[in-house]
Design an enzyme around this catalytic site. Structure first.
Site: not given
Ligand code: AP5
Length: 226
Positions: A16, A91, A130, A163, A174
């Site tokens: 994402k 979410r 990552r 991270r 997660r």
């Molecule tokens: P990346 O692009 O970083 O993936 P992402 O989907 O953004 O992953 P996140 O881990 O950031 O998402 P998340 O939803 O768990 O965490 P968030 O920060 O929102 O890609 C991942 C890896 O793959 C990278 O190394 C990249 O280079 C590689 N990659 C990407 N595309 C690729 C491809 N096509 N092929 C190969 N490799 C690829 O949330 C973190 C925490 O915050 C949550 O756990 C929760 O505690 C809290 N939180 C956030 N939002 C909420 C909410 N709305 N409600 C409640 N708690 C929340």
């Protein structure tokens, strides 16, 4: 389509954030990623950050009431008047209902929800490798998208770190949270004909191309309907 109110949905590590960087360039819309907002709050030690920190470290979702207001304010801001990109929100079903109610209050609605689809095994491979830029959150992968210089961000030279929530046991938790609390939104948005499935297993540039094609088709359909 007069405005583009987009949501990026998908499991942790589905890409994402990676796709959002491209989408922001293409669409020039404000981008609100709740994970980034919460990490910044933790770093700054604000009240929001102090509440969120323990949930995030465990890989749990922060409570709905903590995050809903944060996004509501941004959607209601002047900069989001022509549209926005939401990453990581909603979410849960209550979060989806809250954003829908807020938009309705503003006389607006979501335009589309892009589901970036990848398997759990792929999530584990991606998050295990990552590396994230400590200053600005730019994302790399030791195998799939390595930085030019090991340990340093290509874009701003900051240190690349793992991270806290990318530890193997937290990644699994997660994923469980995603299947339990977030996956029901797939059906929720499908029933409203908002859901667009994107194959997230292809290379990042191919995934971006599929998103561009999807948005172009939606625009054509909307123009024809006028
Ligand atoms: P990346 O692009 O970083 O993936 P992402 O989907 O953004 O992953 P996140 O881990 O950031 O998402 P998340 O939803 O768990 O965490 P968030 O920060 O929102 O890609 C991942 C890896 O793959 C990278 O190394 C990249 O280079 C590689 N990659 C990407 N595309 C690729 C491809 N096509 N092929 C190969 N490799 C690829 O949330 C973190 C925490 O915050 C949550 O756990 C929760 O505690 C809290 N939180 C956030 N939002 C909420 C909410 N709305 N409600 C409640 N708690 C929340």
């Amino acid at each position: 389509m007069t405005e583009l109110n987009l949501v990026l949905l998908g499991p942790p590590g589905s890409g994402k954030g990676t796709q959002s960087e491209r989408l922001q360039e293409d669409l020039q819309l404000p981008y609100y990623a709740t994970g980034d907002i919460l990490r910044a709050a933790v770093k700054e030690g604000t009240a929001l950050g102090r509440t969120a920190q323990e949930y995030m470290e465990r890989g749990d979702l922060v409570p709905d009431e903590v995050i809903v207001g944060v996004i509501g304010e941004r959607i209601d801001s002047e900069e989001a008047a022509d549209g926005f990109i939401l990453d990581g929100f909603p979410r849960t079903t209550p979060q989806a209902e809250a954003v829908e109610a807020k938009l309705e209050e503003l006389g607006r609605a979501l335009t589309a929800v892009l589901l970036i689809d990848v398997s759990d095994d792929e999530v584990v491979r991606r998050l295990g490798g990552r590396r994230t830029c400590a200053e600005n959150g730019h994302v790399f992968h030791v195998e799939f998208n390595p930085p030019k210089q090991e340990g340093a961000c290509d874009l701003d030279g900051s240190e690349l770190v793992i991270r806290d929530d990318d530890k193997p046991e937290v990644i699994r938790h997660r994923l469980d949270q995603y299947h339990d609390k977030t996956e029901p939104l797939v059906g929720h948005f499908d029933r409203q004909s908002l859901l667009r499935r994107i194959d997230g297993t292809a290379a990042p540039d191919q995934v971006a191309d599929e998103i561009r094609r999807t948005l172009a088709t939606m625009k054509l359909e909307a123009d024809e309907a006028i």
